[in-house]
Design a protein around this motif. Structure first.
Motif, short mmCIF file in Angstrom:
data_model
loop_
_atom_site.label_atom_id
_atom_site.label_comp_id
_atom_site.label_asym_id
_atom_site.label_seq_id
_atom_site.Cartn_x
_atom_site.Cartn_y
_atom_site.Cartn_z
N ILE A 1 0.85 -1.19 0.00
CA ILE A 1 0.00 0.00 0.00
C ILE A 1 0.88 1.24 0.00
O ILE A 1 0.67 2.16 -0.79
CB ILE A 1 -0.97 -0.01 1.20
N VAL B 1 0.25 3.55 -3.33
CA VAL B 1 -0.80 4.55 -3.15
C VAL B 1 -0.59 5.79 -4.01
O VAL B 1 -1.55 6.40 -4.47
CB VAL B 1 -0.99 4.89 -1.65
N ALA C 1 -4.05 -0.24 -7.12
CA ALA C 1 -3.44 -1.40 -6.47
C ALA C 1 -3.12 -2.46 -7.51
O ALA C 1 -3.99 -2.84 -8.29
CB ALA C 1 -4.40 -1.96 -5.43
N LEU D 1 -6.96 -6.67 -0.89
CA LEU D 1 -7.88 -5.61 -0.47
C LEU D 1 -9.34 -6.03 -0.60
O LEU D 1 -10.18 -5.66 0.22
CB LEU D 1 -7.62 -4.32 -1.26
N TRP E 1 -6.14 1.32 2.78
CA TRP E 1 -5.95 1.79 1.40
C TRP E 1 -6.78 3.05 1.15
O TRP E 1 -6.28 4.03 0.62
CB TRP E 1 -6.34 0.68 0.43
#
Length: 84
Positions: free
Chosen positions: A18, A22, A27, A35, A45
């Protein structure tokens, strides 16, 4: 290894991913699958994305971003500047 230990390790890996992903706002495959299955990591996230979006919006209030090559040019410019 117990199911809980396996999950904890998977979450630790996901947290590192992450942090790395990010900025791109997307992702990659393995992280996206995690996730989808892990509400705690999905919430992290979402919080990280909101933080990055907020920082970008705040930075835009100060004007346009610096040139992309600024970091590369700065050391050379400092080296070339006369000593004071």
């Amino acid at each position: 290894m117990s199911h809980e230990q396996t999950r904890d390790r998977a979450c630790a890996v996901a947290r590192r991913q992450i942090d790395a992903a990010v900025d791109a706002g997307e992702a990659p495959g393995e992280l996206a699958r995690h996730l989808a299955a892990c509400p705690a990591c999905a919430a992290l996230w979402d919080r990280q994305l909101a933080l990055v979006d907020g920082l970008r919006a705040g930075a835009e209030a100060f004007g346009p971003p610096p040139p992309a090559d600024l970091a590369a040019r700065t050391p050379a410019a400092l080296d070339a500047a006369p000593a004071r």
